[in-house]
Write a protein that holds these residues in place. Structure first.
Motif, PDB file in Angstrom:
ATOM      1  N   ASN A  77       0.827  -1.205   0.000  1.00 46.80           N
ATOM      2  CA  ASN A  77       0.000   0.000   0.000  1.00 46.80           C
ATOM      3  C   ASN A  77       0.861   1.254   0.000  1.00 46.80           C
ATOM      4  OD1 ASN A  77      -1.747   2.230   1.379  1.00 46.80           O
ATOM      5  ND2 ASN A  77      -3.207   0.619   0.786  1.00 46.80           N
ATOM      6  N   HIS A  78       0.427   2.264  -0.719  1.00 43.00           N
ATOM      7  CA  HIS A  78       1.235   3.481  -0.862  1.00 43.00           C
ATOM      8  C   HIS A  78       1.403   4.231   0.453  1.00 43.00           C
ATOM      9  CE1 HIS A  78      -2.901   5.047  -1.153  1.00 43.00           C
ATOM     10  NE2 HIS A  78      -2.387   6.194  -0.744  1.00 43.00           N
ATOM     11  N   GLU A  79       0.534   3.967   1.452  1.00 42.96           N
ATOM     12  CA  GLU A  79       0.665   4.641   2.739  1.00 42.96           C
ATOM     13  C   GLU A  79       1.824   4.075   3.566  1.00 42.96           C
ATOM     14  OE1 GLU A  79      -2.793   5.086   5.134  1.00 42.96           O
ATOM     15  OE2 GLU A  79      -4.134   5.478   3.432  1.00 42.96           O
ATOM     16  N   VAL A  80       2.305   2.897   3.191  1.00 37.50           N
ATOM     17  CA  VAL A  80       3.412   2.273   3.906  1.00 37.50           C
ATOM     18  C   VAL A  80       4.715   2.657   3.212  1.00 37.50           C
ATOM     19  CG1 VAL A  80       4.419   0.109   4.714  1.00 37.50           C
ATOM     20  CG2 VAL A  80       1.919   0.345   4.549  1.00 37.50           C
ATOM     21  N   SER A  81       5.598   3.342   3.928  1.00 33.64           N
ATOM     22  CA  SER A  81       6.839   3.780   3.305  1.00 33.64           C
ATOM     23  C   SER A  81       7.794   2.608   3.129  1.00 33.64           C
ATOM     24  CB  SER A  81       7.498   4.861   4.155  1.00 33.64           C
ATOM     25  OG  SER A  81       7.993   4.310   5.370  1.00 33.64           O
ATOM     26  N   ALA A  82       8.682   2.724   2.151  1.00 30.46           N
ATOM     27  CA  ALA A  82       9.655   1.666   1.892  1.00 30.46           C
ATOM     28  C   ALA A  82      10.574   1.466   3.087  1.00 30.46           C
ATOM     29  CB  ALA A  82      10.462   1.997   0.637  1.00 30.46           C
ATOM     30  N   ASP A  83      11.028   2.564   3.703  1.00 30.67           N
ATOM     31  CA  ASP A  83      11.916   2.450   4.861  1.00 30.67           C
ATOM     32  C   ASP A  83      11.212   1.749   6.017  1.00 30.67           C
ATOM     33  OD1 ASP A  83      13.897   3.717   3.472  1.00 30.67           O
ATOM     34  OD2 ASP A  83      13.497   5.704   4.328  1.00 30.67           O
ATOM     35  N   GLN A  84       9.942   2.067   6.213  1.00 34.00           N
ATOM     36  CA  GLN A  84       9.174   1.447   7.294  1.00 34.00           C
ATOM     37  C   GLN A  84       9.070  -0.062   7.092  1.00 34.00           C
ATOM     38  OE1 GLN A  84       5.120   2.816   7.425  1.00 34.00           O
ATOM     39  NE2 GLN A  84       4.698   1.890   9.431  1.00 34.00           N
ATOM     40  N   PHE A  85       8.838  -0.476   5.874  1.00 32.80           N
ATOM     41  CA  PHE A  85       8.677  -1.902   5.585  1.00 32.80           C
ATOM     42  C   PHE A  85      10.016  -2.639   5.604  1.00 32.80           C
ATOM     43  CE2 PHE A  85       8.845  -5.017   2.013  1.00 32.80           C
ATOM     44  CZ  PHE A  85       8.234  -6.067   2.686  1.00 32.80           C
ATOM     45  N   LEU A  86      11.015  -2.118   4.911  1.00 31.26           N
ATOM     46  CA  LEU A  86      12.275  -2.830   4.731  1.00 31.26           C
ATOM     47  C   LEU A  86      13.102  -2.915   6.012  1.00 31.26           C
ATOM     48  CD1 LEU A  86      13.287  -1.405   1.233  1.00 31.26           C
ATOM     49  CD2 LEU A  86      12.359  -3.665   1.763  1.00 31.26           C
ATOM     50  N   SER A  87      12.823  -2.065   6.987  1.00 31.78           N
ATOM     51  CA  SER A  87      13.587  -2.106   8.238  1.00 31.78           C
ATOM     52  C   SER A  87      13.365  -3.410   8.999  1.00 31.78           C
ATOM     53  CB  SER A  87      13.204  -0.921   9.132  1.00 31.78           C
ATOM     54  OG  SER A  87      11.827  -1.005   9.505  1.00 31.78           O
ATOM     55  N   GLY A  88      12.261  -4.104   8.733  1.00 31.39           N
ATOM     56  CA  GLY A  88      11.981  -5.342   9.456  1.00 31.39           C
ATOM     57  C   GLY A  88      12.121  -6.601   8.628  1.00 31.39           C
ATOM     58  N   ILE A  89      12.693  -6.490   7.437  1.00 28.01           N
ATOM     59  CA  ILE A  89      12.827  -7.642   6.543  1.00 28.01           C
ATOM     60  C   ILE A  89      14.242  -8.210   6.630  1.00 28.01           C
ATOM     61  CG2 ILE A  89      12.728  -8.417   4.155  1.00 28.01           C
ATOM     62  CD1 ILE A  89      10.028  -7.858   5.440  1.00 28.01           C
ATOM     63  N   ARG A  90      14.337  -9.510   6.810  1.00 26.28           N
ATOM     64  CA  ARG A  90      15.634 -10.177   6.885  1.00 26.28           C
ATOM     65  C   ARG A  90      16.207 -10.425   5.491  1.00 26.28           C
ATOM     66  NH1 ARG A  90      12.356 -12.301  10.898  1.00 26.28           N
ATOM     67  NH2 ARG A  90      13.289 -12.560  12.975  1.00 26.28           N
ATOM     68  N   LYS A  91      17.476 -10.799   5.464  1.00 31.40           N
ATOM     69  CA  LYS A  91      18.106 -11.127   4.191  1.00 31.40           C
ATOM     70  C   LYS A  91      17.495 -12.381   3.589  1.00 31.40           C
ATOM     71  CE  LYS A  91      22.574 -12.202   2.053  1.00 31.40           C
ATOM     72  NZ  LYS A  91      24.044 -12.365   2.284  1.00 31.40           N
ATOM     73  N   LEU A 111       8.584 -22.205   1.102  1.00 32.03           N
ATOM     74  CA  LEU A 111       8.799 -21.027   0.269  1.00 32.03           C
ATOM     75  C   LEU A 111       9.965 -20.231   0.833  1.00 32.03           C
ATOM     76  CD1 LEU A 111       7.690 -19.262  -2.082  1.00 32.03           C
ATOM     77  CD2 LEU A 111       6.250 -18.114  -0.384  1.00 32.03           C
ATOM     78  N   SER A 112      10.942 -19.916  -0.012  1.00 24.53           N
ATOM     79  CA  SER A 112      12.099 -19.122   0.378  1.00 24.53           C
ATOM     80  C   SER A 112      12.045 -17.783  -0.353  1.00 24.53           C
ATOM     81  CB  SER A 112      13.394 -19.869   0.038  1.00 24.53           C
ATOM     82  OG  SER A 112      14.523 -19.063   0.296  1.00 24.53           O
ATOM     83  N   ILE A 113      12.053 -16.687   0.399  1.00 21.09           N
ATOM     84  CA  ILE A 113      11.906 -15.349  -0.189  1.00 21.09           C
ATOM     85  C   ILE A 113      13.073 -14.482   0.249  1.00 21.09           C
ATOM     86  CG2 ILE A 113      10.343 -13.406  -0.558  1.00 21.09           C
ATOM     87  CD1 ILE A 113       8.141 -15.103   0.726  1.00 21.09           C
ATOM     88  N   PRO A 114      14.011 -14.182  -0.636  1.00 21.08           N
ATOM     89  CA  PRO A 114      15.133 -13.306  -0.255  1.00 21.08           C
ATOM     90  C   PRO A 114      14.667 -11.878  -0.003  1.00 21.08           C
ATOM     91  CG  PRO A 114      15.184 -13.777  -2.610  1.00 21.08           C
ATOM     92  CD  PRO A 114      14.106 -14.626  -2.038  1.00 21.08           C
ATOM     93  N   GLY A 115      15.366 -11.198   0.874  1.00 19.93           N
ATOM     94  CA  GLY A 115      15.016  -9.822   1.188  1.00 19.93           C
ATOM     95  C   GLY A 115      15.097  -8.903  -0.013  1.00 19.93           C
ATOM     96  N   GLU A 116      16.004  -9.207  -0.945  1.00 20.64           N
ATOM     97  CA  GLU A 116      16.135  -8.374  -2.134  1.00 20.64           C
ATOM     98  C   GLU A 116      14.875  -8.437  -2.993  1.00 20.64           C
ATOM     99  OE1 GLU A 116      18.804  -5.994  -4.771  1.00 20.64           O
ATOM    100  OE2 GLU A 116      18.289  -6.252  -2.659  1.00 20.64           O
ATOM    101  N   PHE A 117      14.208  -9.600  -3.005  1.00 16.54           N
ATOM    102  CA  PHE A 117      12.954  -9.711  -3.744  1.00 16.54           C
ATOM    103  C   PHE A 117      11.882  -8.830  -3.101  1.00 16.54           C
ATOM    104  CE2 PHE A 117       8.788 -11.653  -4.397  1.00 16.54           C
ATOM    105  CZ  PHE A 117       8.747 -11.727  -5.785  1.00 16.54           C
ATOM    106  N   MET A 118      11.849  -8.783  -1.760  1.00 16.88           N
ATOM    107  CA  MET A 118      10.879  -7.935  -1.065  1.00 16.88           C
ATOM    108  C   MET A 118      11.161  -6.453  -1.361  1.00 16.88           C
ATOM    109  SD  MET A 118       9.182 -10.338   0.543  1.00 16.88           S
ATOM    110  CE  MET A 118       8.373  -9.881   2.063  1.00 16.88           C
ATOM    111  N   ARG A 119      12.441  -6.107  -1.454  1.00 13.40           N
ATOM    112  CA  ARG A 119      12.800  -4.713  -1.780  1.00 13.40           C
ATOM    113  C   ARG A 119      12.358  -4.371  -3.191  1.00 13.40           C
ATOM    114  NH1 ARG A 119      17.173  -1.369  -3.554  1.00 13.40           N
ATOM    115  NH2 ARG A 119      18.353  -3.150  -4.360  1.00 13.40           N
ATOM    116  N   PHE A 120      12.579  -5.303  -4.130  1.00 15.15           N
ATOM    117  CA  PHE A 120      12.128  -5.110  -5.499  1.00 15.15           C
ATOM    118  C   PHE A 120      10.621  -4.923  -5.551  1.00 15.15           C
ATOM    119  CE2 PHE A 120      10.285  -7.883  -8.932  1.00 15.15           C
ATOM    120  CZ  PHE A 120      10.342  -6.948  -9.957  1.00 15.15           C
ATOM    121  N   ALA A 121       9.883  -5.728  -4.777  1.00 15.91           N
ATOM    122  CA  ALA A 121       8.423  -5.645  -4.792  1.00 15.91           C
ATOM    123  C   ALA A 121       7.927  -4.310  -4.264  1.00 15.91           C
ATOM    124  CB  ALA A 121       7.841  -6.793  -3.956  1.00 15.91           C
TER     125      ALA A 121
END
Length: 474
Positions: A83-97, A134-144
């Motif tokens: 969602n556009h209300e969620v900032s990228a920094d807010q989301f990615l700060s809690g995502i593992r590699k 399911l294995s999801i790398p953090g870089e894929f989450m950043r791309f998304a």
């Protein structure tokens, strides 16, 4: 393109969270199911599982935190991280590699155990199992989430994978006490005949993405396999895969295999201060399933693909359009091509290791134990350490509590078992019981609770009919 790819992951994630044997019950001496962990274990008496309710085990586990995937929005509803209300920094700060999601389902149709001769215990069971990882790398989450924020934007995505397997098994086990030779020693083994319905594996070892305003370039090293029936790939005029097709008429047996469980336990009983201490070690699911050549399809992708057909998805895009875009775009980006087959293929099972030590006291009414578990999955190896406490005020009733760590956030487990000398018994419990929940708005008037800190949920339940005891505790 990026949102259609992550949508597929999100949809799968949601579907899996709707529902393993109980590690909490590993040290319960009168358990009718812990021979699933260690083939040497034997309960106090024989039993027959209640038809079709012998055992139901559902588990979902992930190191993804629900609070990092769903966020409260300004209108009071809850939205995904996209969602556009969620900032990228807010989301990615809690995502593992490296992020993972796993689901296991074990359903026993028939289960029985009985004693013969001197301290010889047999087990027989028929059941169905399903495993999804399911294995999801953090870089894929950043791309998304971030997408293209400059021209060009580059990503290196590694170890994105999905495996799924559905199979039935018939298991015959034997456990024997060896007090005649070594007091307190017991060994066991189990043979499993496996019948596979479907086995799917897909892995992107590496994808280098370059996102530009005119085109996207993908350099990909990937592979995929489908064993069994029901799913088939469709190919375009260029020879590459352009979609999946479901064929119900092709459902059925896809392959056959075999697996073994081996176990040993030793209880000290030599008049020492540590009498009642038990050591146990086992390995399970050492085996494979073989698929005939006409029941296996393998794909691979290697090289560079320049894709110019991407159209951004708007907030008003309907679901059918999303699915169509996903089907057309995802396969175009990865560019899978069939490999030459012509021979049967074998797939190894997911082996597990259990090593435990426990100590009984209060005339065998209470015990505490420490269990190490390793699961050698196709995408990763999981390690678990469980501290368990068990109390049996009477021979037929046990209550157990556990505390687990290493695999993900620390969790609390519990188990209640009732196994009378004769009559109907039951077990019910959960290895991972989250203590903190948060409400998520699904619709304006509907809120559902989800774990706040970790996505670790499971439940195990079963009914048995006792056949009388021959090895009862004193």
């Amino acid at each position: 393109m990026k949102k259609t790819l992550i949508l597929s992951v999100s949809l799968l994630f949601t579907a899996l969270t709707a529902g393993a044997q109980s590690l909490t019950g590993y040290f319960v001496r009168n358990s009718t199911f812990n021979h699933e962990f260690n083939a040497a274990f034997a309960p106090d008496q024989g039993y027959v599982g209640f038809p079709f309710l012998s055992g139901v085990n559902l588990q979902v586990g992930s190191n993804l935190t629900p609070s990092k995937l769903m966020y409260p929005l300004s209108d009071g509803s809850t939205g995904l991280f996209l969602n556009h209300e969620v900032s990228a920094d807010q989301f990615l700060s809690g995502i593992r590699k490296n992020n993972y999601l796993g689901t296991n389902i074990n359903y026993k149709l028939i289960d029985a155990g009985w004693y013969t001769w001197k301290d010889s215990f047999w087990t027989l069971s028929f059941g169905v199992k399903a495993d999804v990882d399911l294995s999801i790398p953090g870089e894929f989450m950043r791309f998304a989430k971030v997408g293209m924020n400059q021209d060009p934007t580059n990503y290196c995505i590694e170890n994105l994978g999905l495996t799924g397997q559905v199979y039935g098994q018939m298991a015959l086990g034997y456990s024997q006490g060896l007090d005649k030779w070594v007091k307190g020693l017991r060994v066991g083994g189990k043979f499993k005949f496996l019948v596979s319905m479907m086995d799917v594996q897909a892995s992107i070892d590496r994808m280098d993405l370059s996102l530009g305003s005119q085109s996207w370039t993908a350099r990909t090293s990937a592979s995929a396999s489908v064993y069994g029936g029901g799913l088939a790939f469709r190919y375009g005029d260029d020879g590459y895969v352009d979609g999946l097709a479901f064929d119900p008429s092709a459902l059925g047996v896809g392959g056959y295999g075999a697996a073994f469980d081996l176990g040993v336990e030793y209880t000290i009983s030599e008049g020492t201060p540590v009498d009642g201490m038990r050591f146990s070690l086992s390995v399970t699911d050492l085996g494979f399933i073989t698929y005939a050549a006409d029941k296996s399809t393998r794909l691979s992708s290697s090289g560079e693909v320049v894709y110019e057909g991407f159209d951004g998805l708007g907030k008003d895009t309907d679901f059918n359009s999303i699915l169509t875009t996903l089907k057309d775009d995802a396969f175009s980006m990865i560019s899978f091509a069939p490999e030459q087959s012509g021979k049967s293929r074998s797939r190894m099972m997911t082996a597990k290791l259990y090593a435990g030590v426990d100590y009984s006291f209060l005339q065998d009414k209470m015990n505490v134990g420490l269990l190490y578990t390793a699961r050698f999955g196709k995408l990763r190896t999981e390690n678990e350490l469980t501290l368990a406490w068990n109390y049996a005020p009477v021979r037929s009733f046990d209550i157990a509590l556990s505390y687990s760590l290493l695999k993900t956030h620390s969790t609390i487990g519990w188990l209640i078992t009732f196994v009378p000398k004769r009559g109907i018994g039951l077990f019910v419990g959960s290895d991972f019981t989250p203590l903190n929940y948060t409400a998520v708005n699904i619709m304006d008037a509907l809120k559902i609770p989800v774990p706040k800190n970790e996505l670790m949920l499971d439940v195990h339940f079963g009914l048995t009919i006792s056949m009388g005891g021959t090895n009862a505790r004193h």
